[in-house]
Scaffold this motif. Sequence first.
Motif, PDB file in Angstrom:
ATOM      1  N   THR A   1       0.839  -1.190   0.000  1.00 15.94           N
ATOM      2  CA  THR A   1       0.000   0.000   0.000  1.00 15.94           C
ATOM      3  C   THR A   1       0.881   1.250   0.000  1.00 15.94           C
ATOM      4  OG1 THR A   1      -0.131   0.115   2.398  1.00 15.94           O
ATOM      5  CG2 THR A   1      -1.838  -1.184   1.282  1.00 15.94           C
ATOM      6  N   ALA A   2       0.409   2.251  -0.657  1.00 13.66           N
ATOM      7  CA  ALA A   2       1.145   3.523  -0.704  1.00 13.66           C
ATOM      8  C   ALA A   2       0.982   4.264   0.614  1.00 13.66           C
ATOM      9  CB  ALA A   2       0.617   4.383  -1.850  1.00 13.66           C
ATOM     10  N   LEU A   3       2.002   5.008   0.960  1.00 11.63           N
ATOM     11  CA  LEU A   3       1.921   5.823   2.176  1.00 11.63           C
ATOM     12  C   LEU A   3       0.880   6.908   1.995  1.00 11.63           C
ATOM     13  CD1 LEU A   3       5.687   6.311   3.058  1.00 11.63           C
ATOM     14  CD2 LEU A   3       4.046   4.821   4.196  1.00 11.63           C
ATOM     15  N   GLU A   4       0.117   7.142   3.053  1.00 17.24           N
ATOM     16  CA  GLU A   4      -0.872   8.216   2.996  1.00 17.24           C
ATOM     17  C   GLU A   4      -0.161   9.560   2.991  1.00 17.24           C
ATOM     18  OE1 GLU A   4      -4.326   8.081   5.555  1.00 17.24           O
ATOM     19  OE2 GLU A   4      -3.844   5.989   6.009  1.00 17.24           O
ATOM     20  N   GLU A   5      -0.765  10.530   2.335  1.00 18.61           N
ATOM     21  CA  GLU A   5      -0.202  11.869   2.291  1.00 18.61           C
ATOM     22  C   GLU A   5      -0.967  12.784   3.235  1.00 18.61           C
ATOM     23  OE1 GLU A   5       0.463  13.582  -1.525  1.00 18.61           O
ATOM     24  OE2 GLU A   5       1.038  11.664  -2.396  1.00 18.61           O
ATOM     25  N   TYR A   6      -0.317  13.846   3.643  1.00 18.68           N
ATOM     26  CA  TYR A   6      -0.938  14.841   4.508  1.00 18.68           C
ATOM     27  C   TYR A   6      -2.108  15.495   3.790  1.00 18.68           C
ATOM     28  CZ  TYR A   6      -1.682  19.212   6.979  1.00 18.68           C
ATOM     29  OH  TYR A   6      -2.261  20.266   7.645  1.00 18.68           O
ATOM     30  N   LYS A   7      -3.190  15.675   4.518  1.00 15.70           N
ATOM     31  CA  LYS A   7      -4.349  16.407   4.014  1.00 15.70           C
ATOM     32  C   LYS A   7      -4.668  17.503   5.017  1.00 15.70           C
ATOM     33  CE  LYS A   7      -6.240  12.329   1.827  1.00 15.70           C
ATOM     34  NZ  LYS A   7      -6.895  11.115   2.204  1.00 15.70           N
ATOM     35  N   ALA A   8      -4.733  18.726   4.515  1.00 19.14           N
ATOM     36  CA  ALA A   8      -5.051  19.860   5.392  1.00 19.14           C
ATOM     37  C   ALA A   8      -6.454  19.686   5.961  1.00 19.14           C
ATOM     38  CB  ALA A   8      -4.959  21.165   4.620  1.00 19.14           C
ATOM     39  N   PRO A   9      -6.664  20.102   7.206  1.00 16.42           N
ATOM     40  CA  PRO A   9      -8.003  20.003   7.794  1.00 16.42           C
ATOM     41  C   PRO A   9      -8.974  20.941   7.081  1.00 16.42           C
ATOM     42  CG  PRO A   9      -6.501  21.177   9.260  1.00 16.42           C
ATOM     43  CD  PRO A   9      -5.678  20.681   8.115  1.00 16.42           C
TER      44      PRO A   9
END
Length: 185
Positions: A1-9
């Motif tokens: 699985t690919a690493l999750e990326e940051y998502k701004a709130p």
Amino acid sequence: TALEEYKAPNYAFPTNFTETEVVIGEGEWKLPGTLTMPNGGGPFPAIVLVHGSGPNDRDETIGPNKPFKDLAWGLANQGIAVLRYDKRTLVHSQKLASLQSSITVNEETVLDAIDAIGLLVNTEKINSKQIFVLGHSLGGTLGPRIAKDSDDIAGLVIMAGAARPLEELILMQIKYIAGLDGNIS
């Protein structure tokens, strides 16, 4: 699985603020940081984010999570300037390792927080009478010590600061981790 990326709130609107790279301290221990400033003329209240233990970056990144970035962006959207910086144990890890036997929480945390406060005091558009410190974990535990060493703090926010002796907390954490099932990475 690919690493999750940051998502701004969803409460953070980058069009409502600007971010500027800054330097905390000077000389051999200087640290890179980010000042998140609300748009407008100010003067703005400000808060310094102080890390927990370990070699944290300015966002307190853990996987895809960046809690200090989330706080900075959310607070900037509420008209509060936020200063966050990479921790000395991250930026200067090699140098600190050679001094391991003489390092105290002053060198790990307190002195850099005092320098960060000083930077805000001297920053245009900051209300120097409304500078706060938000300490997380070790930073929260050391909040009162930081306040004692600075005349420029209007107040403290303590998030998950230790209310018990460190040796009790370490024992509790080890027992908790040992009792977990599955992967604890």
